[in-house]
Design an enzyme around this catalytic site. Structure first.
Site, PDB file in Angstrom:
ATOM      1  N   ASP A 268      -8.862  -7.716 -18.210  1.00  0.00           N
ATOM      2  CA  ASP A 268      -8.885  -8.791 -19.216  1.00  0.00           C
ATOM      3  C   ASP A 268      -7.470  -9.024 -19.728  1.00  0.00           C
ATOM      4  OD1 ASP A 268      -9.226 -10.497 -21.341  1.00  0.00           O
ATOM      5  OD2 ASP A 268     -10.604  -9.200 -22.458  1.00  0.00           O
TER       6      ASP A 268
ATOM      7  N   HIS B   2       0.826  -1.224   0.000  1.00  0.00           N
ATOM      8  CA  HIS B   2       0.000   0.000   0.000  1.00  0.00           C
ATOM      9  C   HIS B   2       0.855   1.267   0.000  1.00  0.00           C
ATOM     10  CE1 HIS B   2      -3.524   2.455   0.434  1.00  0.00           C
ATOM     11  NE2 HIS B   2      -4.306   1.435   0.715  1.00  0.00           N
TER      12      HIS B   2
END
Length: 426
Positions: free
Chosen positions: A374, A162
């Protein structure tokens, strides 16, 4: 899923995937907003295509990662401590850790775990943990595991630091990686320079920053967490339930404000907090469009700042829902350029990080595009977090392409979770 079934994942030796061409070396600056959350965020993405098997999944993921790291070269480096005593990136180019793995089943055997995301012990097997790492500096910024399942699908499991990426930056990195895998140019090239968010000279602390306040646990909550097993549950809030909540709140508010106020109140009740227990609500607000000037498109760091409410448990639980929702609204309205730059300067002076004692931290991923990545196998069939980074965290998650529903994930001690479940019936 049968309770007796155990997912077994067999991992091969990890490899390092470096940028496909030469990249800049040296120390890469991380802003004070990047310093706040030194945790690894774990996520998974399950892909299955009727027209393409998983045989080449590992090679495609690896090759495209190498290519996209040319643009995101700090992710191929290692965290270090700068001469100023803050976390920075040493851009060594040594690479991302990537592991190929095989599961002992088809995905249908763990369908409940991946769809309800409330079985972290199963999902943890889909993300690689660097053995022997004692702290965040010994874990590469990005760790990748590609797990092939016997049904022909595969899971991409990620551990992302993070300090390097907030949710928006992480999704843009993933999207760039997926575009690269499909041979496309990057639709949002990364903006890597984080010096835009340097502290002012001299620092100017113009607001109280109670998000960093350390509260005392007088309700025995810490003991409850250590005495009882943590139970994870996810709760779906569809459009009708969210509308009912807004009616209950009796005040004009956004979905986020209403749901946050409701969950904060419910958690206080479930944990049986004493009325005079001082409590804190923390949540991240995206500052990208609130800075003056706005952060550039593709800003590849933490653009979030924590805002807060500090009050007593009695103030939240003994008043109607409208009261806690109004507290949340006020916290949202605090966040502007002045508040965010004051928070940056506060860290510069104090080096304080938010304390989580007697605190609820709400993180909303509800607007993050988890389902649109994708890599050549279509969009993920299902995706989500692997557990929660801290016991004090509640996650708001998207429900695939359903933009009007929110999935809420949290963990509570068993006895508290029973009470909490009852409150969720509205």
């Amino acid at each position: 899923m049968a309770d007796s079934f155990e997912l077994i994942v067999t991992r091969k030796e990890p490899v390092l995937v470096s940028p496909a061409s030469e990249t800049p070396k040296g120390l890469h600056y991380l802003s004070n907003l990047d310093q706040n959350i030194a945790i690894i965020v774990k996520t998974f993405y399950y892909f299955k295509s009727n027209s393409r098997s998983n045989e080449e999944s590992y090679e495609v993921i690896k090759k495209s990662l190498s290519e996209v790291l040319v643009h995101y070269y700090p992710a191929a480096g290692r965290l270090t401590i700068s001469p100023e005593g803050k976390i920075a990136v040493d851009c060594t180019g040594e690479g991302v850790v990537v592991v190929e793995a095989e599961a002992n089943c088809g995905i249908e055997k763990i369908k409940k775990a991946i769809s309800e995301i409330d079985q972290p012990e199963t999902l943890e097997k889909l993300v690689y943990d660097v053995p022997g790492a004692r702290n965040i500096l010994e874990i590469p910024p990005v760790v990748v595991q590609v797990t092939n399942f016997k049904c022909g699908g595969f899971v991409l499991g990620l551990g992302m630091n993070h300090n390097m990426f907030d949710g928006i930056a992480a999704m843009e990195f993933l999207n760039s990686w997926a575009e690269t895998a499909r041979g496309l140019p990057l639709s949002v090239p990364p903006f890597l320079d984080r010096t835009l968010l340097r502290p002012r000279t001299p620092p100017k602390i113009e607001f109280p920053h109670n998000e960093f306040e350390d509260l005392e646990d007088i309700s025995g909550t810490g003991k409850l967490y250590s005495d009882e097993k943590l139970v994870y549950k996810s709760f779906l809030f569809g459009p009708e339930k969210l509308e009912r909540l807004k009616i209950m709140a009796e005040t004009r508010s956004t979905t986020f404000q209403t749901l946050t106020g409701f969950l904060w109140r419910a958690r206080c009740q479930a944990l049986g907090l004493k009325p005079d227990q001082r409590i804190k609500l923390l949540f991240a607000a995206d500052g990208r469009s609130r800075f003056v000037p706005e952060l550039p498109k593709g800003y590849s760091g933490n653009g979030i700042v924590f805002t807060y409410c500090v009050t007593t448990a009695g103030e939240v639980t003994l008043n109607p829902l409208s009261h806690s929702v109004c507290l949340v609204k006020r916290a949202v309205e605090m966040v502007n350029d002045g508040f965010m730059r004051s928070a940056i300067d506060y860290f510069e002076v104090t080096r304080a990080r938010p304390s989580l004692t007697a605190t609820l931290l709400i993180t909303s991923w509800a607007k993050l595009s988890f389902h649109t990545k994708d890599f050549g196998w279509g969009e993920p069939v299902v995706s989500g977090p692997v557990g929660l980074p801290e016991k004090e965290v509640i996650l708001f998650l998207p429900c695939g392409s359903d933009t009007k529903s929110i999935n809420v994930l949290l963990g509570l001690p068993g006895s508290a979770m029973k009470v909490f479940q009852g409150i969720m019936d509205i």
